[in-house]
Design a protein around this motif. Structure first.
Motif, PDB file in Angstrom:
ATOM      1  N   LEU A 151       0.826  -1.156  -0.152  1.00 16.38           N
ATOM      2  CA  LEU A 151       0.072  -0.038   0.081  1.00 16.38           C
ATOM      3  C   LEU A 151       0.847   1.053   0.059  1.00 16.38           C
ATOM      4  CD1 LEU A 151      -2.367  -0.921   2.591  1.00 16.38           C
ATOM      5  CD2 LEU A 151      -2.710  -1.274   0.349  1.00 16.38           C
ATOM      6  N   LYS A 152       0.590   2.322  -0.866  1.00 18.86           N
ATOM      7  CA  LYS A 152       1.310   3.468  -0.838  1.00 18.86           C
ATOM      8  C   LYS A 152       0.386   4.439  -0.122  1.00 18.86           C
ATOM      9  CE  LYS A 152       2.810   7.165  -3.712  1.00 18.86           C
ATOM     10  NZ  LYS A 152       3.891   7.401  -4.756  1.00 18.86           N
ATOM     11  N   ILE A 153       0.907   4.956   1.195  1.00 22.82           N
ATOM     12  CA  ILE A 153       0.370   5.902   2.078  1.00 22.82           C
ATOM     13  C   ILE A 153       0.721   7.343   1.696  1.00 22.82           C
ATOM     14  CG2 ILE A 153      -0.679   6.213   4.271  1.00 22.82           C
ATOM     15  CD1 ILE A 153      -1.448   3.432   3.126  1.00 22.82           C
ATOM     16  N   LYS A 154      -0.477   8.110   1.479  1.00 19.76           N
ATOM     17  CA  LYS A 154      -0.014   9.515   1.426  1.00 19.76           C
ATOM     18  C   LYS A 154       0.135  10.258   2.614  1.00 19.76           C
ATOM     19  CE  LYS A 154       0.080  10.214  -3.151  1.00 19.76           C
ATOM     20  NZ  LYS A 154       1.577  11.029  -3.811  1.00 19.76           N
ATOM     21  N   LEU A 155       1.053  10.847   3.150  1.00 14.48           N
ATOM     22  CA  LEU A 155       0.974  11.507   4.537  1.00 14.48           C
ATOM     23  C   LEU A 155       1.529  12.743   4.395  1.00 14.48           C
ATOM     24  CD1 LEU A 155       2.608   8.800   7.036  1.00 14.48           C
ATOM     25  CD2 LEU A 155       0.406   9.194   6.504  1.00 14.48           C
ATOM     26  N   ILE A 177       5.473   4.899   1.836  1.00  9.57           N
ATOM     27  CA  ILE A 177       5.059   6.209   2.637  1.00  9.57           C
ATOM     28  C   ILE A 177       5.347   7.566   1.685  1.00  9.57           C
ATOM     29  CG2 ILE A 177       5.111   7.745   4.470  1.00  9.57           C
ATOM     30  CD1 ILE A 177       3.778   5.333   5.148  1.00  9.57           C
ATOM     31  N   ASP A 178       4.393   8.283   1.160  1.00  5.87           N
ATOM     32  CA  ASP A 178       4.586   9.383   0.381  1.00  5.87           C
ATOM     33  C   ASP A 178       4.415  10.755   1.141  1.00  5.87           C
ATOM     34  OD1 ASP A 178       5.480  11.275  -1.425  1.00  5.87           O
ATOM     35  OD2 ASP A 178       4.162  10.321  -3.039  1.00  5.87           O
ATOM     36  N   ALA A 179       5.278  11.413   1.704  1.00  8.51           N
ATOM     37  CA  ALA A 179       4.918  12.761   2.387  1.00  8.51           C
ATOM     38  C   ALA A 179       4.758  14.013   1.335  1.00  8.51           C
ATOM     39  CB  ALA A 179       6.002  13.042   3.464  1.00  8.51           C
ATOM     40  N   ASN A 180       4.861  13.651   0.189  1.00  9.54           N
ATOM     41  CA  ASN A 180       4.634  14.859  -0.903  1.00  9.54           C
ATOM     42  C   ASN A 180       5.211  16.178  -0.273  1.00  9.54           C
ATOM     43  OD1 ASN A 180       2.168  13.017  -1.791  1.00  9.54           O
ATOM     44  ND2 ASN A 180       3.239  13.945  -3.366  1.00  9.54           N
ATOM     45  N   GLN A 181       6.532  16.003   0.240  1.00  9.76           N
ATOM     46  CA  GLN A 181       7.227  17.579   0.723  1.00  9.76           C
ATOM     47  C   GLN A 181       6.561  18.062   1.983  1.00  9.76           C
ATOM     48  OE1 GLN A 181       8.554  20.168  -2.471  1.00  9.76           O
ATOM     49  NE2 GLN A 181       6.638  19.413  -3.529  1.00  9.76           N
ATOM     50  N   ASP A 230      11.261  12.445  -5.170  1.00  6.69           N
ATOM     51  CA  ASP A 230      10.102  12.435  -6.443  1.00  6.69           C
ATOM     52  C   ASP A 230      10.004  13.673  -6.647  1.00  6.69           C
ATOM     53  OD1 ASP A 230       8.012  11.962  -8.092  1.00  6.69           O
ATOM     54  OD2 ASP A 230       6.702  11.700  -6.668  1.00  6.69           O
ATOM     55  N   GLU A 231       9.534  14.615  -6.044  1.00  7.13           N
ATOM     56  CA  GLU A 231       9.277  16.102  -6.676  1.00  7.13           C
ATOM     57  C   GLU A 231      10.758  16.681  -6.720  1.00  7.13           C
ATOM     58  OE1 GLU A 231       7.588  14.660  -4.485  1.00  7.13           O
ATOM     59  OE2 GLU A 231       5.447  15.337  -4.275  1.00  7.13           O
ATOM     60  N   GLY A 232      11.678  16.412  -5.907  1.00  6.07           N
ATOM     61  CA  GLY A 232      12.976  16.776  -5.972  1.00  6.07           C
ATOM     62  C   GLY A 232      13.952  16.326  -7.129  1.00  6.07           C
ATOM     63  N   ILE A 249      15.580   7.269  -6.081  1.00  7.85           N
ATOM     64  CA  ILE A 249      14.901   8.125  -7.024  1.00  7.85           C
ATOM     65  C   ILE A 249      13.475   7.541  -7.331  1.00  7.85           C
ATOM     66  CG2 ILE A 249      16.832   9.465  -7.577  1.00  7.85           C
ATOM     67  CD1 ILE A 249      16.616   8.084 -10.451  1.00  7.85           C
ATOM     68  N   ASN A 250      12.371   8.199  -7.643  1.00  6.22           N
ATOM     69  CA  ASN A 250      11.114   7.981  -8.180  1.00  6.22           C
ATOM     70  C   ASN A 250      11.262   8.420  -9.706  1.00  6.22           C
ATOM     71  OD1 ASN A 250       8.571   7.252  -9.048  1.00  6.22           O
ATOM     72  ND2 ASN A 250       7.728   8.095  -7.147  1.00  6.22           N
ATOM     73  N   ILE A 251      11.103   7.594 -10.485  1.00  2.88           N
ATOM     74  CA  ILE A 251      11.276   7.826 -11.683  1.00  2.88           C
ATOM     75  C   ILE A 251       9.894   7.780 -12.716  1.00  2.88           C
ATOM     76  CG2 ILE A 251      12.057   7.047 -14.584  1.00  2.88           C
ATOM     77  CD1 ILE A 251      14.543   6.029 -12.772  1.00  2.88           C
ATOM     78  N   LYS A 252       9.228   8.769 -13.225  1.00  4.69           N
ATOM     79  CA  LYS A 252       8.122   8.710 -13.776  1.00  4.69           C
ATOM     80  C   LYS A 252       8.215   9.349 -15.298  1.00  4.69           C
ATOM     81  CE  LYS A 252       5.570   9.920  -9.471  1.00  4.69           C
ATOM     82  NZ  LYS A 252       4.879  10.985  -8.739  1.00  4.69           N
ATOM     83  N   LEU A 253       7.623   8.721 -16.168  1.00  5.19           N
ATOM     84  CA  LEU A 253       7.451   9.148 -17.517  1.00  5.19           C
ATOM     85  C   LEU A 253       7.353  10.742 -17.675  1.00  5.19           C
ATOM     86  CD1 LEU A 253       6.319   6.158 -19.606  1.00  5.19           C
ATOM     87  CD2 LEU A 253       8.648   6.632 -18.608  1.00  5.19           C
TER      88      LEU A 253
END
Ligand code: MG
Length: 346
Positions: A151-155, A177-181, A230-232, A249-253
């Motif tokens: 599970l990927k949980i947004k915090l 876990i993804d804190a999104n900054q 990710d954002e970074g 690193i999170n690679i996204k197309l």
């Protein structure tokens, strides 16, 4: 001669999607169809508003790019170089062209893309993302995701403890876990990481703001869990210094301008011993199918963007028990795409 058609599309989410920094119910997308000889390739630009691209910028990018300068998709390297130089930024629409070109190339060379990239075919255990919500809704979403292994949980909001409590009341699965900054104090972030490790988290994505370089240097040296940028981390250039701030690193197309640079980023990250996560935006099965071909390079896969939408216009790889099974269709792996049936948004 290569010809191009585009269609704007509004991809609707099943549920309101909340993360640290905003909420939304849909995502504007520009779909791209490239034609060469008897071959057709599809691509997609998915443009969540916070990244700055939109349907108008994507349309104008395509309308001002001259595909007639190139005689064949086999010139992919020169075409993509020219696409990248055409205008600064615009990574999503650049990705759309890249994906469609790779789809064309796979079809011309009679091979699925994992083979084109010389990668093994691998079943991919993707995580299922749970947005920020009330405890009750969180429990419900976690139960709906029972097929998935992670599970990927947004915090990163002000109710991290309640969210994890809600998740743990119904599931003992490992967590991304993804804190999104969303965490802004490094000492507090470090404490949260230790707590989340005890709660069964495997890594933390973007704990602090992307420009908090000093704080991230401090945190990366002390964190008890891998920290993933990710954002970074958007493009190849940023991978070079990534290990100062992150363990992976999170690679996204949609950030990397497509498959070609994503593949280069993954190779560079591997050579630097950085962990690799393969992620996505809210996307149709077109971009998700394309990204899945690089899955064998990833330590962790988060390719569920097509699962949280109600009007996916494409069909790609099958998901069985939370695993993406790459199909052997040539190119990115779309099954019988029907361009004419796709309804234009604006
Ligand atoms: Mg993220």
């Amino acid at each position: 001669m290569i010809s191009i058609e585009i269609k704007s599309y509004l991809l609707n989410k099943k549920h309101v999607f909340r993360i640290a920094g905003g909420a939304r119910t849909n995502t504007p997308v520009l779909l791209v169809k490239l034609k060469y000889d008897r071959f057709v390739g599809y691509g997609e630009a998915s443009m969540p508003p916070l990244y700055g691209e939109n349907i108008a910028t994507a349309q104008s990018f395509i309308k001002t790019f001259d595909f007639s300068l190139f005689s064949s998709p086999l010139e992919i390297e020169a075409i993509l170089k020219s696409v990248d130089q055409h205008a600064k930024g615009n990574p999503a629409i650049k990705a759309a062209v890249d994906i469609a070109l790779h789809d064309l190339l796979g079809k011309m060379k009679n091979m699925p893309l994992y083979e084109y990239f010389n990668l093994p075919k691998k079943e991919l255990k993707t995580s299922k993302t749970i947005g920020i919500d009330s405890a009750e809704i969180t429990r419900q979403r976690v139960e709906e995701a029972s097929d998935f292994h992670y599970l990927k949980i947004k915090l990163g909001g002000d109710n991290d403890t309640e969210i994890i409590k809600a998740v743990r009341s119904v599931s003992d699965k490992p967590l991304f876990i993804d804190a999104n900054q969303g965490w802004t104090n490094k000492e507090e972030a470090l404490d949260k990481i230790a707590w989340l490790k005890d709660e069964g988290a495997i890594f933390i994505e973007q704990p602090m703001p992307k420009k908090a370089f000093n704080d991230m240097e401090w945190l990366v040296a002390r964190s008890t869990l891998p920290l993933i940028g990710d954002e970074g981390i958007q493009r190849l250039e940023e991978v070079k210094t990534a290990s100062n701030f992150y363990h992976g690193i999170n690679i996204k197309l949609m950030k990397s301008t497509g498959l070609r640079e994503a593949f280069a980023m993954a190779n560079l990250a591997k050579s630097m011993n950085l962990k690799i996560m393969l992620g996505c935006m809210s996307e149709t099965s077109c971009a998700i199918a394309a990204a899945a071909h690089l899955g064998a390079m990833a330590d962790w896969v988060d390719l569920d963007g097509n699962l949280g939408v109600t009007n996916d216009p494409f069909q790609g790889h099958q998901i069985i028990n939370g695993c993406i099974h790459l199909n052997d269709t040539n190119g990115i792996g779309l099954i019988n795409p029907d361009w004419n049936k796709i309804e234009t948004y604006v």
